[in-house]
Enzyme design. Structure first.
Site, PDB file in Angstrom:
ATOM      1  N   SER A 211      49.088  66.416  19.701  1.00  0.00           N
ATOM      2  CA  SER A 211      47.628  66.415  19.610  1.00  0.00           C
ATOM      3  C   SER A 211      47.043  65.253  18.829  1.00  0.00           C
ATOM      4  CB  SER A 211      47.144  67.731  19.010  1.00  0.00           C
ATOM      5  OG  SER A 211      47.763  67.966  17.761  1.00  0.00           O
ATOM      6  N   HIS A 239      47.338  70.637  25.168  1.00  0.00           N
ATOM      7  CA  HIS A 239      46.690  69.393  25.616  1.00  0.00           C
ATOM      8  C   HIS A 239      47.230  68.925  26.955  1.00  0.00           C
ATOM      9  CE1 HIS A 239      44.636  68.808  21.774  1.00  0.00           C
ATOM     10  NE2 HIS A 239      45.725  69.360  21.253  1.00  0.00           N
ATOM     11  N   LYS A 270      40.341  73.822  25.463  1.00  0.00           N
ATOM     12  CA  LYS A 270      40.297  72.389  25.788  1.00  0.00           C
ATOM     13  C   LYS A 270      39.916  72.225  27.267  1.00  0.00           C
ATOM     14  CE  LYS A 270      43.578  72.129  22.053  1.00  0.00           C
ATOM     15  NZ  LYS A 270      42.614  72.152  20.965  1.00  0.00           N
TER      16      LYS A 270
HETATM   17  N1  PMP Z   1      48.446  74.162  19.912  1.00  0.00           N
HETATM   18  C1  PMP Z   1      48.038  72.884  19.891  1.00  0.00           C
HETATM   19  C2  PMP Z   1      49.016  71.811  20.241  1.00  0.00           C
HETATM   20  C3  PMP Z   1      46.723  72.568  19.567  1.00  0.00           C
HETATM   21  O1  PMP Z   1      46.313  71.301  19.530  1.00  0.00           O
HETATM   22  C4  PMP Z   1      45.824  73.621  19.244  1.00  0.00           C
HETATM   23  C5  PMP Z   1      44.368  73.371  18.893  1.00  0.00           C
HETATM   24  N2  PMP Z   1      44.048  72.165  18.386  1.00  0.00           N
HETATM   25  C6  PMP Z   1      46.294  74.922  19.263  1.00  0.00           C
HETATM   26  C7  PMP Z   1      47.603  75.159  19.600  1.00  0.00           C
HETATM   27  C8  PMP Z   1      45.400  76.076  18.888  1.00  0.00           C
HETATM   28  O2  PMP Z   1      44.538  76.388  19.937  1.00  0.00           O
HETATM   29  P1  PMP Z   1      43.174  77.155  19.714  1.00  0.00           P
HETATM   30  O3  PMP Z   1      42.118  76.140  19.481  1.00  0.00           O
HETATM   31  O4  PMP Z   1      42.970  77.897  20.998  1.00  0.00           O
HETATM   32  O5  PMP Z   1      43.355  78.089  18.567  1.00  0.00           O
END
Ligand code: PMP
Length: 423
Positions: A211, A239, A270
């Site tokens: 991310s 992502h 996302k």
């Molecule tokens: N896994 C990854 C790789 C993420 O980037 C994120 C959110 N940035 C999440 C899990 C968590 O997802 P959520 O926003 O639905 O809580």
């Protein structure tokens, strides 16, 4: 358990009556639980410098622009990959669901909070990702907490990349087994760690697309190693769904390795323009998680509007593959543009394109000047990224126009030159 396998965190259990409490000097000053909060002065220092970049209040938005304090900015700090959060069909689906089911389920799916929409969504996600069954959670974060802590028991080992998302790290903290971390995307280091964990049931949990870096896991090699060392694989495709793969099914589809990945985890926050998370895999595993994952059972279910929005996004993803292609065109345009200007975009190969600055304060300054120039970005500092690798994280949507993207590049060029980051 071999002593070389070290947990990333301290043991979980806290004795109800710690021995120290029994031996504590009754005359010693009592520590104040809030002391750490009152000593947290860094926030005010950065605010006083006018460089505080977080919790920016957005007053209104389109899929690519936001208004903050009455000022319009181009948004390149969102994860709105398919640009669907303002799509009329997605909004209509959410409105219809709200009218039919109300704004919330007011309870866990386990008891009163399950709807036919939740179940339809699970069937659709299993089909998209090529798995037998699916389970949705109320956030992606809760998905990782629930999946990892439920599956990784006392004598098991969970193996993670050092740059995996915080929710994976916290899932490991909640798990009963040992956590082993390997250097980012370093398959030799992974092999060393897997060799040491021989004899234990092992789960590797890895981001499909990282991310903060925008690079992709070396899944072909990881799959080979898992076969050789008898480990199971969960890929967090937060992502990658809607982004990678011929149908947008994610990292496994991108590499043609769907059958070799045991669990595919994702989020709706996302590409799917909503909120919630999911895991898909073998039916027996999904059924087990459904009845044991505490973040599923003891937390209220996704609102019906959120489910309906994701279902509408899945329809659009299937019918309009050109969206994904446009997303990649936009991402390539920006990555090439930044590199041509002389910026360091690290290992990015996806719609996440970081611009590495290094120093924290310089990163905040860069962010502020971009913000003042009309570009909304995210400054990312340690611990979200390694020390001295602070960066401006940018990410792109299928709906950004060329004019918007060229404006962003021009502002980066001007600010980058004025700060001496590029020449
Ligand atoms: N896994 C990854 C790789 C993420 O980037 C994120 C959110 N940035 C999440 C899990 C968590 O997802 P959520 O926003 O639905 O809580």
């Amino acid at each position: 358990m071999k002593s070389s396998i070290r947990p990333v965190v301290a043991p979980q259990s806290v004795p109800s009556e710690a021995p120290d409490a029994v031996l504590a000097d009754p005359l010693a000053p009592v520590p104040d639980i809030f002391a750490k909060a009152r000593q947290f002065t860094r926030l005010r220092e950065v605010q006083e410098m006018g460089l505080y970049p977080y919790f920016v209040p957005i007053e209104s938005s389109t899929s690519t622009e936001v208004v903050v304090h009455g000022k319009r900015l181009v948004m390149v700090g969102s994860n709105n990959y398919l640009g669907l959060n303002h799509d009329d069909r997605v909004i209509a689906a959410a409105q219809t669901a709200t009218a039919k089911y109300g704004t919330a389920c007011t309870g866990s799916r386990f008891l009163n909070g399950n709807t036919d929409l939740h179940e339809e969504l699970e069937v659709r996600l299993a089909a998209l990702t090529g798995k037998e069954a699916g389970l949705v959670f109320s956030t992606g974060f809760q998905t990782n907490l629930g999946v990892i802590s439920t599956l990784v028991g006392r004598n098991d080992v969970v193996v993670i990349d050092k740059l995996d998302h915080a929710s994976i790290v916290d899932g490991c903290r909640l798990a009963g087994g040992e956590t082993v971390r390997y250097r980012h995307n370093d398959m030799n280091d992974l092999e060393t760690k897997l060799r040491r964990a021989r004899g234990h049931a092992k789960l590797i949990v890895v981001d499909g697309v990282f991310s903060m870096e925008g690079d992709i896991v070396n899944l072909p090699r990881l799959v080979e190693l898992c076969a050789a060392y008898n480990a199971s694989i969960a890929v967090d495709d937060a992502h990658a769904v809607g982004v990678l793969g011929a149908t947008g099914a994610g990292t496994a589809e991108h590499f043609g390795l769907t059958d070799q990945v045991d669990l595919i985890i994702g989020t709706f926050s996302k590409s799917f323009a909503s909120i919630g998370g999911f895991v898909t895999g073998e039916r027996a595993v999904i059924d087990y998680l459904k009845h044991h994952a505490r973040t599923e059972i003891f937390s209220a279910s996704m609102p019906p509007a959120a489910c309906a929005a994701v279902i509408a996004c899945l329809d659009i993803l299937a019918r309009e593959p050109e969206r994904r292609l446009q997303l990649w065109k936009n991402a390539d345009r920006m990555r090439d543009g930044f590199r041509a200007l002389g910026f360091d975009t690290g290992g990015s190969v996806t719609p996440i394109v970081p611009v590495v600055v290094g120093d924290d304060l310089a990163t905040f300054e860069f962010w502020k000047r971009l913000f003042d120039a009309g570009v909304f970005t995210n400054p990312v500092v340690a611990p979200a990224v390694p020390e001295r690798e602070s960066r401006i994280r940018t990410s792109y949507s299928a709906t950004h126009t060329n004019d918007q993207l060229d404006f962003v590049l021009e502002m980066f060029a001007q600010v980058g030159r004025s700060m001496g980051i590029i020449s």
